[in-house]
Design an enzyme around this catalytic site. Structure first.
Site, PDB file in Angstrom:
ATOM      1  N   SER A  64      40.894  47.076  49.275  1.00  0.00           N
ATOM      2  CA  SER A  64      39.949  48.073  49.793  1.00  0.00           C
ATOM      3  C   SER A  64      39.180  47.551  50.995  1.00  0.00           C
ATOM      4  O   SER A  64      39.107  48.203  52.042  1.00  0.00           O
ATOM      5  CB  SER A  64      38.961  48.479  48.693  1.00  0.00           C
ATOM      6  OG  SER A  64      39.638  49.034  47.600  1.00  0.00           O
ATOM      7  N   GLY A  65      38.608  46.348  50.869  1.00  0.00           N
ATOM      8  CA  GLY A  65      37.806  45.797  51.947  1.00  0.00           C
ATOM      9  C   GLY A  65      38.630  45.426  53.156  1.00  0.00           C
ATOM     10  O   GLY A  65      38.261  45.734  54.295  1.00  0.00           O
ATOM     11  N   GLU A  84      48.619  39.959  54.256  1.00  0.00           N
ATOM     12  CA  GLU A  84      48.712  40.610  52.939  1.00  0.00           C
ATOM     13  C   GLU A  84      50.175  40.606  52.499  1.00  0.00           C
ATOM     14  O   GLU A  84      51.027  41.208  53.149  1.00  0.00           O
ATOM     15  CB  GLU A  84      48.184  42.034  52.999  1.00  0.00           C
ATOM     16  CG  GLU A  84      48.444  42.867  51.754  1.00  0.00           C
ATOM     17  CD  GLU A  84      47.950  42.219  50.479  1.00  0.00           C
ATOM     18  OE1 GLU A  84      48.741  42.060  49.537  1.00  0.00           O
ATOM     19  OE2 GLU A  84      46.756  41.856  50.427  1.00  0.00           O
ATOM     20  N   GLN A  92      42.313  51.322  42.610  1.00  0.00           N
ATOM     21  CA  GLN A  92      42.142  50.896  41.227  1.00  0.00           C
ATOM     22  C   GLN A  92      41.061  51.641  40.445  1.00  0.00           C
ATOM     23  O   GLN A  92      41.157  51.728  39.214  1.00  0.00           O
ATOM     24  CB  GLN A  92      41.887  49.388  41.191  1.00  0.00           C
ATOM     25  CG  GLN A  92      43.049  48.586  41.744  1.00  0.00           C
ATOM     26  CD  GLN A  92      42.805  47.088  41.744  1.00  0.00           C
ATOM     27  OE1 GLN A  92      42.172  46.538  40.853  1.00  0.00           O
ATOM     28  NE2 GLN A  92      43.305  46.413  42.769  1.00  0.00           N
ATOM     29  N   CYS A 211      34.193  46.030  38.649  1.00  0.00           N
ATOM     30  CA  CYS A 211      33.789  47.254  37.962  1.00  0.00           C
ATOM     31  C   CYS A 211      33.389  46.968  36.517  1.00  0.00           C
ATOM     32  O   CYS A 211      34.146  47.223  35.581  1.00  0.00           O
ATOM     33  CB  CYS A 211      34.880  48.310  38.006  1.00  0.00           C
ATOM     34  SG  CYS A 211      34.266  49.940  37.522  1.00  0.00           S
ATOM     35  N   ASP A 346      35.011  41.495  46.316  1.00  0.00           N
ATOM     36  CA  ASP A 346      34.979  40.795  45.040  1.00  0.00           C
ATOM     37  C   ASP A 346      35.052  39.278  45.145  1.00  0.00           C
ATOM     38  O   ASP A 346      34.598  38.568  44.245  1.00  0.00           O
ATOM     39  CB  ASP A 346      36.129  41.281  44.167  1.00  0.00           C
ATOM     40  CG  ASP A 346      36.031  42.756  43.813  1.00  0.00           C
ATOM     41  OD1 ASP A 346      34.981  43.357  44.105  1.00  0.00           O
ATOM     42  OD2 ASP A 346      37.004  43.305  43.253  1.00  0.00           O
ATOM     43  N   THR A 355      32.299  46.302  43.004  1.00  0.00           N
ATOM     44  CA  THR A 355      32.843  47.655  42.926  1.00  0.00           C
ATOM     45  C   THR A 355      33.334  48.112  44.289  1.00  0.00           C
ATOM     46  O   THR A 355      32.985  47.544  45.324  1.00  0.00           O
ATOM     47  CB  THR A 355      31.777  48.653  42.440  1.00  0.00           C
ATOM     48  OG1 THR A 355      30.779  48.807  43.473  1.00  0.00           O
ATOM     49  CG2 THR A 355      31.116  48.189  41.155  1.00  0.00           C
ATOM     50  N   ALA A 357      32.432  50.844  45.676  1.00  0.00           N
ATOM     51  CA  ALA A 357      31.263  51.377  46.376  1.00  0.00           C
ATOM     52  C   ALA A 357      30.524  50.276  47.117  1.00  0.00           C
ATOM     53  O   ALA A 357      30.045  50.473  48.236  1.00  0.00           O
ATOM     54  CB  ALA A 357      30.327  52.069  45.381  1.00  0.00           C
ATOM     55  N   CYS A 389      28.442  52.438  40.020  1.00  0.00           N
ATOM     56  CA  CYS A 389      29.390  52.406  38.912  1.00  0.00           C
ATOM     57  C   CYS A 389      29.353  53.747  38.191  1.00  0.00           C
ATOM     58  O   CYS A 389      28.417  54.028  37.438  1.00  0.00           O
ATOM     59  CB  CYS A 389      29.025  51.288  37.939  1.00  0.00           C
ATOM     60  SG  CYS A 389      30.245  51.075  36.627  1.00  0.00           S
TER      61      CYS A 389
END
Length: 473
Positions: A64-65, A84, A92, A211, A346, A355, A357, A389
Site C-alpha cells: 500500500s505505502g 518489489e 488486505q 490491523c 508497518d 493500518t 489508514a 481501525c
C-alpha cells in the site's frame, strides 16, 4: 467454477476463429479472474529496467505505502524505481470480509503491473541488503541499485513458523485458518460452514501486528454466522489474546466490551499461542501473567493471527532501531540517522497502529517532506500518528475507531463513532475499497483530515505536535 468452464469453453473453440474471438470477448472477465484465483503470473512481466542502475528515488516495497508513494512521485518517470518481487498486489483490509464469506477473494487482488505507476521502473527482485553509507540496495541477483533518496515501505513479516505446529495445522487441518495470508484466508469460510459446535478460538499474538482489530472482527462475524446456522447454542466462542485489554483506546474498548457481553464471548487475557497440535485438536497457550504457564485448549475451529515482525532483511540492516523497526522520526518520517532515507507503514518504528489508514496519512506527509528535502527546505513535523481501525461487529454494523499517537479519538464524522453503525460498515465494505484502488493507488489520497475539518466546521480537535526536533534537516 465459472472461471473453469470459461477457460475450457474457450480452448474448445480455438479451432474456429470467428467463434473464438466472440467467445474470448464474452469471457474475458472470467478468464482474468481465473488467472488471479490460481495465482498465475504467466504473461505478467516487469517493465525492462534501464541500463543505468542509479535513480533519483528508489522505493523498496510494492504494498500500500510503496505503490501510493511511487504514484505521488510518478512525475520523476524513469528516475523513480520500485523494488518489489511479487506479481500480485493485495488489498488486505477486505480479507476479514473474505474470511466471513461476505466478499470474494478476487476483489482483493490485482496484478502488480496494473497498480504500480506506468512511468516508474519496476525492478522485480528482492532487496537483500541495504548500504546507506554508499546509497545502495543490493538485490537477490547480486545487482546493486544506487539512489539519491530512498523510501522503505516493506510492510510486516508474518512469522507463522514461530508457533510450533501451526504451519502443519494450516496445511492439513480444515478447521484451522488465518485471514492474514492470501493462501489461508480462503480456508476460513469453509471452516465456518462445516462447524457444528464446540470451541471456536480466536487468537492475538504477543507481537505488534497489522490491523490490531482484525483478530476480533472475524470473531464477531463468525458469532453471527453460528447464530444463523443455529449452532451458537452448542458453541463456546473464546478470544485468547496476549493483551491485557480488548482495545488500546478506552472509548472504543468500552464499546467493544458491550459487544462482547451481548454476544456472550469469553475473553482470556494474557494468553499467547505457542503451539498447535492438530492431531489432538489442541492449542497451547502461555499465560503471560502467570510465569508463562502452558495451558491447553481443545478447539473445533481455530482462527490464528500469527506473530509478526519487521522483515528479516531490515532486521539485519543499519536502518533499524534496537527493536528491529526502521528508525524514523515520528512526526516527519525521515530516518533518524540517514537524512536521505524515509520510511512509512508497518515496517517503521512509528508508535501507532499499523493500518492502511495510517499509511494513507503518512504518504501525504512523506511526499511533502521529501519534496522539501530535495528542494533544500526544512521539514515539517506533520504526522500526528493518525490511524483508523473499522471494527466490524456484524455483517451490517461497525465501530469506526480513529485516533492519534496519544490514543485519543480523532474522528472524521460529526457523530459518535463508538456506536455500532450501518453507515460505518458500508464505508468499510464499499467506500474504502473504491478509495483504495481508484484514489490512493493513484497517489491522490492522504487520509480524511481535510474532510474531518470540513465536517466539523473547523472545530475538530488538533493533536499536539512537537515543534522541536523535526528530523535531521
Amino acid at each position: 467454477m465459472a472461471c473453469r468452464h470459461s477457460i475450457l469453453a474457450t480452448a474448445s473453440c480455438l479451432s474456429k476463429p470467428k467463434m473464438a474471438v466472440h467467445l474470448l470477448r464474452s469471457v474475458q472477465g472470467d478468464v482474468t479472474r481465473a488467472l488471479v484465483c490460481h495465482y498465475s503470473t504467466e504473461g505478467l512481466q516487469p517493465r525492462e529496467r534501464a541500463a543505468a542502475k542509479k535513480y533519483k528515488l528508489v522505493v523498496v516495497g510494492g504494498g500500500s505505502g510503496g505503490c501510493a508513494v511511487a504514484a505521488k512521485f510518478s512525475s520523476l518517470g524513469k528516475e523513480c524505481a520500485v523494488i518489489e518481487p511479487n506479481n500480485m498486489h493485495y488489498y488486505q483490509p477486505i480479507w476479514t470480509l473474505v474470511g466471513a464469506g461476505l466478499k470474494g477473494f478476487q476483489s482483493s487482488v490485482q496484478p502488480m503491473s496494473q497498480v504500480l505507476p506506468q512511468s516508474c521502473e519496476w525492478i522485480q527482485e528482492r532487496a537483500v541488503k541495504f548500504d546507506p553509507q554508499n546509497n545502495t540496495v543490493e538485490l537477490a541477483s547480486g545487482d546493486k541499485v544506487q539512489y539519491d533518496y530512498l523510501v522503505v515501505a516493506m510492510g510486516i513479516q508474518l512469522d507463522y513458523g514461530k508457533v510450533k505446529g501451526l504451519l502443519d495445522a494450516l496445511e492439513h487441518d480444515t478447521t484451522v485458518a488465518s485471514n492474514y495470508h492470501p493462501r489461508w484466508v480462503n480456508k476460513t469460510f469453509p471452516a465456518l460452514q462445516q462447524f457444528r459446535g464446540g470451541n471456536a478460538i480466536f487468537t492475538f499474538p504477543n507481537t505488534p501486528i497489522k490491523c490490531a482489530g482484525a483478530p476480533q472482527k472475524i470473531m464477531y462475524l463468525a458469532d453471527e454466522f453460528f447464530r444463523k446456522a443455529c449452532v451458537r447454542d452448542q458453541t463456546k466462542v473464546l478470544f485468547n489474546t496476549s493483551l491485557g485489554v480488548i482495545f488500546g483506546v478506552k472509548k472504543y474498548a468500552d464499546a467493544l466490551q458491550k459487544v462482547i457481553d451481548k454476544k456472550d464471548i469469553t475473553v482470556n487475557y494474557k494468553h499467547n499461542l505457542v503451539e498447535v497440535d492438530h492431531k489432538t485438536k489442541t492449542a497451547l497457550f502461555e499465560k503471560l501473567d502467570d510465569n508463562n504457564k502452558i495451558v491447553p485448549f481443545k478447539y473445533d475451529f481455530l482462527h490464528v493471527t500469527p506473530p509478526m515482525s519487521s522483515p528479516d532483511v531490515l532486521k539485519a540492516s543499519p536502518l533499524v532501531n534496537e527493536a528491529g523497526w526502521v528508525d524514523v522520526h515520528k512526526h516527519t518520517l525521515q530516518h533518524n540517522k540517514f537524512p536521505n532515507i524515509f520510511g512509512l507503514g508497518d515496517c517503521t518504528s512509528l508508535p501507532t497502529s499499523k493500518t492502511g489508514a495510517a499509511v494513507a496519512a503518512q504518504c501525504g506527509i512523506l511526499h511533502k517532506n521529501l519534496t522539501a528535502l530535495v528542494k533544500g527546505n526544512s521539514l515539517e513535523p506533520l504526522y500526528d500518528g493518525y490511524t483508523s481501525c473499522p471494527l466490524i461487529t456484524s455483517s451490517r454494523t461497525c465501530i469506526l475507531a480513529e485516533f492519534d499517537y496519544e490514543g485519543k479519538p480523532l474522528e472524521t464524522l460529526p457523530i459518535n463513532q463508538a456506536k455500532e453503525l450501518n453507515l460505518s460498515y458500508n464505508m468499510k465494505a464499499y467506500v474504502m475499497p473504491e478509495i483504495y484502488w481508484k484514489v490512493m493507488m493513484k497517489g491522490r489520497w492522504n487520509g480524511p483530515k481535510t474532510f474531518r475539518r470540513i465536517l466539523h466546521c473547523g472545530f475538530d480537535r488538533r493533536p499536539n505536535l512537537k515543534k522541536s526536533g523535526s528530523g535531521l534537516c
